[in-house]
Design a protein around this motif. Structure first.
Motif, PDB file in Angstrom:
ATOM      1  N   ARG A  25     -10.641  14.513 -38.452  1.00 13.67           N
ATOM      2  CA  ARG A  25     -11.866  15.190 -38.868  1.00 13.67           C
ATOM      3  C   ARG A  25     -11.608  16.686 -39.085  1.00 13.67           C
ATOM      4  O   ARG A  25     -12.065  17.285 -40.055  1.00 13.67           O
ATOM      5  CB  ARG A  25     -12.958  14.989 -37.800  1.00 13.67           C
ATOM      6  N   ARG A  81     -11.720  18.905 -42.665  1.00 19.64           N
ATOM      7  CA  ARG A  81     -12.497  20.137 -42.849  1.00 19.64           C
ATOM      8  C   ARG A  81     -11.621  21.281 -43.379  1.00 19.64           C
ATOM      9  O   ARG A  81     -12.059  22.421 -43.472  1.00 19.64           O
ATOM     10  CB  ARG A  81     -13.120  20.561 -41.518  1.00 19.64           C
ATOM     11  N   GLY A 101     -14.949  19.868 -28.998  1.00 21.31           N
ATOM     12  CA  GLY A 101     -15.381  21.074 -29.715  1.00 21.31           C
ATOM     13  C   GLY A 101     -14.687  22.342 -29.235  1.00 21.31           C
ATOM     14  O   GLY A 101     -15.146  23.443 -29.509  1.00 21.31           O
ATOM     15  N   ALA A 106     -14.584  23.279 -26.243  1.00 22.33           N
ATOM     16  CA  ALA A 106     -15.364  23.850 -25.140  1.00 22.33           C
ATOM     17  C   ALA A 106     -14.466  24.094 -23.922  1.00 22.33           C
ATOM     18  O   ALA A 106     -13.507  23.361 -23.682  1.00 22.33           O
ATOM     19  CB  ALA A 106     -16.515  22.910 -24.780  1.00 22.33           C
ATOM     20  N   GLY A 117     -17.793  27.107 -26.619  1.00 24.40           N
ATOM     21  CA  GLY A 117     -18.231  27.861 -25.440  1.00 24.40           C
ATOM     22  C   GLY A 117     -18.021  27.079 -24.163  1.00 24.40           C
ATOM     23  O   GLY A 117     -17.074  26.295 -24.059  1.00 24.40           O
ATOM     24  N   ASP A 145     -18.167  24.286 -21.398  1.00 27.34           N
ATOM     25  CA  ASP A 145     -18.401  22.846 -21.333  1.00 27.34           C
ATOM     26  C   ASP A 145     -19.692  22.677 -20.533  1.00 27.34           C
ATOM     27  O   ASP A 145     -19.724  22.939 -19.326  1.00 27.34           O
ATOM     28  CB  ASP A 145     -17.227  22.148 -20.643  1.00 27.34           C
TER      29      ASP A 145
HETATM   30  N1  COA Z   1     -19.950  21.278 -23.916  1.00 31.19           N
HETATM   31  C1  COA Z   1     -19.607  19.991 -23.815  1.00 31.19           C
HETATM   32  N2  COA Z   1     -19.288  19.211 -24.856  1.00 31.19           N
HETATM   33  C2  COA Z   1     -19.303  19.776 -26.071  1.00 31.19           C
HETATM   34  C3  COA Z   1     -19.639  21.130 -26.254  1.00 31.19           C
HETATM   35  C4  COA Z   1     -19.968  21.894 -25.120  1.00 31.19           C
HETATM   36  N3  COA Z   1     -20.260  23.194 -25.193  1.00 31.19           N
HETATM   37  N4  COA Z   1     -19.555  21.417 -27.554  1.00 31.19           N
HETATM   38  C5  COA Z   1     -19.184  20.289 -28.171  1.00 31.19           C
HETATM   39  N5  COA Z   1     -19.044  19.288 -27.274  1.00 31.19           N
HETATM   40  C6  COA Z   1     -18.656  17.896 -27.528  1.00 31.19           C
HETATM   41  C7  COA Z   1     -19.683  17.174 -28.393  1.00 31.19           C
HETATM   42  O1  COA Z   1     -20.687  16.636 -27.582  1.00 31.19           O
HETATM   43  C8  COA Z   1     -18.851  16.118 -29.065  1.00 31.19           C
HETATM   44  O2  COA Z   1     -18.649  15.044 -28.167  1.00 31.19           O
HETATM   45  P1  COA Z   1     -18.573  13.522 -28.743  1.00 31.19           P
HETATM   46  O3  COA Z   1     -17.510  13.538 -29.780  1.00 31.19           O
HETATM   47  O4  COA Z   1     -18.204  12.726 -27.528  1.00 31.19           O
HETATM   48  O5  COA Z   1     -19.900  13.228 -29.329  1.00 31.19           O
HETATM   49  C9  COA Z   1     -17.500  16.790 -29.251  1.00 31.19           C
HETATM   50  O6  COA Z   1     -17.493  17.880 -28.333  1.00 31.19           O
HETATM   51  C10 COA Z   1     -17.308  17.336 -30.641  1.00 31.19           C
HETATM   52  O7  COA Z   1     -18.470  18.075 -30.984  1.00 31.19           O
HETATM   53  P2  COA Z   1     -19.074  18.075 -32.461  1.00 31.19           P
HETATM   54  O8  COA Z   1     -20.399  18.740 -32.400  1.00 31.19           O
HETATM   55  O9  COA Z   1     -19.009  16.714 -33.043  1.00 31.19           O
HETATM   56  O10 COA Z   1     -17.986  18.979 -33.177  1.00 31.19           O
HETATM   57  P3  COA Z   1     -18.149  19.982 -34.384  1.00 31.19           P
HETATM   58  O11 COA Z   1     -16.788  20.456 -34.669  1.00 31.19           O
HETATM   59  O12 COA Z   1     -18.927  19.378 -35.489  1.00 31.19           O
HETATM   60  O13 COA Z   1     -19.016  21.186 -33.798  1.00 31.19           O
HETATM   61  C11 COA Z   1     -19.558  22.914 -32.227  1.00 31.19           C
HETATM   62  C12 COA Z   1     -18.491  21.964 -32.770  1.00 31.19           C
HETATM   63  C13 COA Z   1     -18.923  23.716 -31.121  1.00 31.19           C
HETATM   64  C14 COA Z   1     -20.033  23.810 -33.346  1.00 31.19           C
HETATM   65  C15 COA Z   1     -20.811  22.135 -31.733  1.00 31.19           C
HETATM   66  O14 COA Z   1     -20.387  21.050 -30.930  1.00 31.19           O
HETATM   67  C16 COA Z   1     -21.732  22.976 -30.892  1.00 31.19           C
HETATM   68  O15 COA Z   1     -22.538  23.702 -31.423  1.00 31.19           O
HETATM   69  N6  COA Z   1     -21.644  22.878 -29.525  1.00 31.19           N
HETATM   70  C17 COA Z   1     -22.500  23.603 -28.600  1.00 31.19           C
HETATM   71  C18 COA Z   1     -22.191  25.065 -28.649  1.00 31.19           C
HETATM   72  C19 COA Z   1     -22.989  25.819 -27.612  1.00 31.19           C
HETATM   73  O16 COA Z   1     -24.139  26.121 -27.799  1.00 31.19           O
HETATM   74  N7  COA Z   1     -22.355  26.119 -26.487  1.00 31.19           N
HETATM   75  C20 COA Z   1     -22.960  26.805 -25.426  1.00 31.19           C
HETATM   76  C21 COA Z   1     -22.049  27.914 -25.079  1.00 31.19           C
HETATM   77  S1  COA Z   1     -22.502  28.707 -23.599  1.00 31.19           S
END
Ligand code: COA
Length: 530
Positions: free
Chosen positions: A45, A49, A110, A112, A143, A145
């Motif tokens: 994936r 991208r 992600g 994290a 950010g 987890d």
């Molecule tokens: N904590 C735990 N798990 C997370 C995570 C986080 N902060 N961010 C992403 N993941 C997990 C997702 O749940 C997903 O799990 P899955 O594949 O089992 O469903 C996996 O990581 C991949 O995430 P996905 O959203 O599919 O990847 P992406 O590349 O399209 O997007 C991000 C990545 C980081 C942009 C998006 O996941 C996101 O916005 N995450 C939250 C960011 C946030 O607000 N963090 C708080 C910081 S304090």
């Protein structure tokens, strides 16, 4: 010159070698897990991208064909999180300058940060600060987890504190932002001296559109809240707008070049001679049963320049070998356990030797294979506590760089006196044969059994022998598992598990890295009780 007495044709050597090779095959398999990141689906994936993987980014950032000393690739081993802890960390050379480099692995949840990622980040910043190495972060992370936020939110503040302290210490910090850098993560570029963001990819905001909607009701989009172009043209957070990932890496290299960074430590001698004996022999030195001693001079003969070792006090306190050598042209003082146990004589010899090294500003290399300080009436009465304390005092307060390699056993306070993790060696690596715990598993289970028996007797109860045997077996298995190199490396009690054959190279790279900083001023030792 050390004359080796190792018989590399013996059956014993072959057995030890086979056992070490089996452990190295296991190590390769664990390292492969870290390299595989989040697995095929997420790697695919990520590629679709049009993005580079974390390790590819590092590879393109460092000088072509230069070595990268990866640190803690086994982080999170034995935990609920994937091996490697969603981050690559290490020392690499950019435009001829040794830098600490970290890269989030966005294919693992992600990118994290989980509790082990945090430990890895903090360790990287600590290495940068203590060794005065520029610090480059390749950022793309979700950010914190979120399910484990309680473990990371409060201590995680240190990441940002460390970045500003590095900057205050005059150590440059660089952030190359490839993707998401949300919430706390936004302070990584926020706190860095130099910031590069990739057009249409970097997203740096305190809160994304959904959070902003919740907080203030404002409608927004990613680009206007935190896009690279916005930060380059409007907020001023980005110093450079990169056209793509390659461009960001190119700009990152240019930033490091323009630092005009000069090392401030000692320059190594130029007439470096390789050891007279092959590194390959190192595979067959450590016995499977760590109770069997081995001569660390056989290790030194395959690690130090020209196999030359000027031994100090060879006739006194012979369980500990001390002496002077060079590694890749850098002078070092070596302390290496020979017969496991440390007695009063060894402790006194070590104390004197560490003081000599500190006076001559010579870095210390510790080769650990110790079961700890000797116990028993004779030794207690002979002052083993105060002598061990003196050695620990000397290790703690000597200010020259310390490098530690755990070759075999590292039990009890021997771990402390021989500069274990808590004694802040600049770097600490383990061989796959390393084992570390408060004491051996059988001894620990035996102590629990004796204590349990005495407690039952005091209550006037009959001791349950069957339950005792079961308890001992269970405790022994648990302590054994928790004392192994992978487990300890997973918890970042070392900087990595290395192939014994790489010891000379790894120590050489560490000695080069520590000499980016000036040689520290001599410190003061605490009160000795001789
Ligand atoms: N904590 C735990 N798990 C997370 C995570 C986080 N902060 N961010 C992403 N993941 C997990 C997702 O749940 C997903 O799990 P899955 O594949 O089992 O469903 C996996 O990581 C991949 O995430 P996905 O959203 O599919 O990847 P992406 O590349 O399209 O997007 C991000 C990545 C980081 C942009 C998006 O996941 C996101 O916005 N995450 C939250 C960011 C946030 O607000 N963090 C708080 C910081 S304090």
């Amino acid at each position: 010159m050390i004359r080796s007495r190792l018989d590399t044709t013996s059956e014993e050597h072959a057995l030890r070698r086979a056992a070490m090779l089996a452990k190295l095959a296991d190590l390769d398999a664990e390292h492969a897990k870290a390299v595989a990141g989040g697995g095929e689906k997420y790697v695919e994936r990520h590629r679709r991208r049009g993005k580079l993987l974390a390790r590819e980014r590092v590879e393109l950032l460092v000088d072509p064909d230069s070595p990268f000393l990866e640190l803690s690739p086994l982080a999170a081993w034995g935990s609920d999180f994937p091996v490697g802890a969603s981050m690559v960390s290490g020392i690499g050379v950019i435009e001829g300058v040794e830098c600490v480099i970290t890269a989030n692995d966005p294919t693992v949840r992600g990118g994290a940060s989980n509790p082990w990622t945090l430990k890895k980040s903090l360790r990287a910043a600590d290495i940068a600060l203590r060794n005065r190495l520029p610090y480059v972060n390749l950022v793309e992370s979700g950010g914190a987890d979120l399910p484990t936020q309680k473990e990371i939110f409060i201590p995680g503040g240190q990441i940002f504190r460390d970045l500003t302290r590095l900057s205050a210490a005059g150590i440059p910090t660089v952030a190359l932002v490839f993707g998401n850098s949300t919430a706390g993560g936004a302070y990584v570029p926020g706190m860095s001296d130099h910031v590069v963001m990739v057009r249409d990819r970097a997203k740096v905001f305190l809160g994304g559109p959904p959070l902003v909607k919740m907080a203030t009701g404002e409608e927004s989009d990613d680009e206007s809240l935190g896009g690279a172009e916005m930060h380059a043209r409007v907020s001023g957070l980005a110093d450079h707008l990169a056209q793509d990932e390659y461009d960001a890496l190119r700009i990152g290299r240019r930033i490091v070049r323009s630092l005009d960074w000069r090392k401030r430590g000692v320059t190594p001698g130029t007439d470096v001679r390789e050891p007279a004996y092959p590194a390959d022999d190192l595979l067959g030195i450590v016995p499977e049963d760590l109770k069997v001693p081995f001569d660390p001079r056989e290790v030194l003969a395959r690690v130090v320049d020209g196999s030359e070792f000027e031994e100090f006090k060879p006739l006194y306190g012979a369980s500990l070998v001390t002496g002077w050598a060079r590694i890749h042209g850098y002078p070092v003082g070596v302390l290496a356990n020979a017969r496991g146990v440390l007695f009063s004589e060894e402790s006194q010899k070590a104390t004197q030797f560490i003081q000599l090294a500190d006076q001559s500003r010579t870095p210390l290399v510790f080769l650990q294979n110790t079961t700890g300080y000797m116990v028993g009436k004779e030794y207690e009465q002979g002052g083993i506590i105060k002598h061990g304390a003196m050695m620990i005092n000397a290790v703690s307060n000597s200010t020259v760089p310390h490098l530690t390699v755990v070759m075999g056993a590292s039990y009890g306070a021997g771990n402390y006196g021989m500069c274990g993790r808590a004694y802040d060696p600049r770097f600490l690596f383990s061989w796959p044969s390393a084992k570390s715990a408060v004491m051996g598993p059988a001894q620990l289970a035996g102590v629990l059994s004796i204590v349990g028996r005495a407690s039952a007797a005091a209550r006037g109860q009959v001791y349950d022998e069957e339950a005792d045997a079961a308890m001992r077996a269970m405790v022994e298995a648990q302590i054994e598992a928790e004392s192994l190199a992978f487990f300890l490396s997973g918890r970042l009690y070392d900087d990595g598990v290395i192939d014994p054959r790489d010891t000379r190279t790894v120590l050489g790279m560490c000695l080069s890295a520590v000499n980016s900083a000036p040689v520290p001023e001599p410190g003061r030792f605490g009160v000795f009780r001789p």
